[in-house]
Scaffold this active site. Structure first.
Site, PDB file in Angstrom:
ATOM      1  N   THR A   1     -25.974 -49.617  -1.445  1.00 28.89           N
ATOM      2  CA  THR A   1     -25.703 -50.939  -2.006  1.00 28.89           C
ATOM      3  C   THR A   1     -24.642 -51.606  -1.141  1.00 28.89           C
ATOM      4  O   THR A   1     -23.614 -51.015  -0.842  1.00 28.89           O
ATOM      5  CB  THR A   1     -25.205 -50.837  -3.464  1.00 28.89           C
ATOM      6  OG1 THR A   1     -26.207 -50.207  -4.261  1.00 28.89           O
ATOM      7  CG2 THR A   1     -24.905 -52.211  -4.036  1.00 28.89           C
TER       8      THR A   1
ATOM      9  N   LEU B   1     -19.085 -48.716  -4.438  1.00 27.09           N
ATOM     10  CA  LEU B   1     -20.508 -49.029  -4.439  1.00 27.09           C
ATOM     11  C   LEU B   1     -21.280 -47.822  -3.923  1.00 27.09           C
ATOM     12  O   LEU B   1     -20.759 -47.037  -3.127  1.00 27.09           O
ATOM     13  CB  LEU B   1     -20.800 -50.236  -3.531  1.00 27.09           C
ATOM     14  CG  LEU B   1     -20.255 -51.605  -3.958  1.00 27.09           C
ATOM     15  CD1 LEU B   1     -20.475 -52.616  -2.842  1.00 27.09           C
ATOM     16  CD2 LEU B   1     -20.905 -52.082  -5.245  1.00 27.09           C
ATOM     17  N   ASP B   2     -22.527 -47.687  -4.364  1.00 24.63           N
ATOM     18  CA  ASP B   2     -23.402 -46.652  -3.801  1.00 24.63           C
ATOM     19  C   ASP B   2     -23.544 -46.850  -2.292  1.00 24.63           C
ATOM     20  O   ASP B   2     -23.402 -47.978  -1.797  1.00 24.63           O
ATOM     21  CB  ASP B   2     -24.811 -46.747  -4.417  1.00 24.63           C
ATOM     22  CG  ASP B   2     -24.827 -46.393  -5.892  1.00 24.63           C
ATOM     23  OD1 ASP B   2     -23.896 -45.731  -6.358  1.00 24.63           O
ATOM     24  OD2 ASP B   2     -25.787 -46.813  -6.580  1.00 24.63           O
ATOM     25  N   MET B   3     -23.865 -45.777  -1.597  1.00 28.40           N
ATOM     26  CA  MET B   3     -24.010 -45.841  -0.145  1.00 28.40           C
ATOM     27  C   MET B   3     -24.964 -46.953   0.277  1.00 28.40           C
ATOM     28  O   MET B   3     -24.695 -47.701   1.222  1.00 28.40           O
ATOM     29  CB  MET B   3     -24.517 -44.499   0.396  1.00 28.40           C
ATOM     30  CG  MET B   3     -24.734 -44.487   1.904  1.00 28.40           C
ATOM     31  SD  MET B   3     -25.174 -42.866   2.563  1.00 28.40           S
ATOM     32  CE  MET B   3     -26.886 -42.758   2.057  1.00 28.40           C
TER      33      MET B   3
END
Length: 303
Positions: free
Chosen positions: A137, A133-135
């Site tokens: 998110t 996941l993105d940082m």
């Protein structure tokens, strides 16, 4: 010790164990070779070579445990475990946390915490990420504990057989309460922000199914189910149809909304996938994080 066990049945004449492990257990050539070299493959409790011919009713055992190391420093942190068995670990990642160490983030990542968790629980595992996941998110991430589960789940991911559902808080009321966004996503060269994606026919086909969970005066809580898994897919798609996610600085109005939420309001809340060992369907969910609950309270007051 994690043992994968299989009783040989319905086997043709002259089938060798190498062929059987590939066709019946779905094991990769790499895993079979590694386990064979380490003498971790047994038939009737005896170590065998890969040209061994199998017979009906014999018991195959594969020791999945392997001495491995990883250049990730263990760090004590609060890890929220959603599900765990001998093959996988599913955790709920907090927002503002990088998943894996990079040049810019050598410590404080989820992987640092997972390595420490494995050490504290006396598990000889390295961090094998199945999902990321993105940082900024938050939400569910799958970590495989061995080469077998990593290979099986990575294949399921690549074939889009892992169902991933997200909750997003977006600007405005959507015209339709549910629908599908089928728009290609492309990463253009030479733009100022190298991570930004756009909708462009040169891109890969990208499909997001959405459903409005709740509507407010100027916001909606939307569930998104990914059919494909492109970088920033939900953020790009929702922004393109005129409903950017609250707090999204790249595809929305994030910098103007820091008093509401300090990141994109996106949470990977549900995963549905088969256990690599038993084939049983696992349906896992996590609660909405506190900052998104607070944002809902703020937009709800305008309802």
């Amino acid at each position: 010790m994690s043992i994968l066990e299989k009783k040989v049945s319905n086997i043709g004449e002259g089938v060798k164990i190498r062929e059987y492990l590939k066709s019946e257990l779905g094991l990769s050539t790499r895993l079979i070779r590694s386990a064979s070299i380490d003498k971790r493959i047994f038939v009737n409790d005896e170590v065998v070579k890969m040209n061994r011919v199998l017979n009906e009713g014999e018991i195959i055992k594969i020791d999945l445990a392997k001495d491995e190391s990883q250049n990730i420093a263990p760090e004590k942190m609060d890890i929220e475990v959603i599900y765990e068995d001998e093959d996988i670990l599913v955790v709920n990642k907090k927002p503002f946390m990088v998943v894996h160490p990079t040049k810019s983030y050598q410590s404080g990542t989820l992987a640092n915490g997972i390595i420490n968790y494995f050490m504290e629980t006396n598990q000889n595992c390295i961090v094998r990420l199945v999902s990321r996941l993105d940082m900024n998110t938050s939400g569910l991430i799958i970590i495989a504990k061995n080469q077998f589960s990593h290979g099986m789940l990575s294949k399921e991911m690549s074939e889009n057989k892992v169902e991933k559902r997200y909750l997003a808080i977006v600007h405005g009321k959507l015209e339709k309460t549910e629908g599908t966004i089928d728009l290609p996503i492309y990463r253009p060269e030479g733009i100022e922000n190298g991570t930004k994606r756009i909708i462009d026919e040169r891109g890969q086909r990208s499909i997001t199914h959405y459903k409005v969970v709740e509507s407010f005066e100027d916001a909606s809580l939307v569930e998104c189910k990914l059919e494909t898994g492109r970088t920033h897919q939900i953020r790009v798609h929702l922004s393109n149809i005129g409903h950017p996610i609250y707090g999204d600085t790249l595809y929305g109005y994030g910098e103007e909304e820091e008093d509401l939420i300090k990141r994109q309001a996106l949470h990977a809340y549900a995963l549905d996938f088969k256990s690599p060992r038993s084939g049983e369907m696992l349906s896992l969910k996590s609660k909405l994080p506190e900052d998104m609950v607070e944002l809902l309270d703020k937009v709800h007051s305008k309802k």
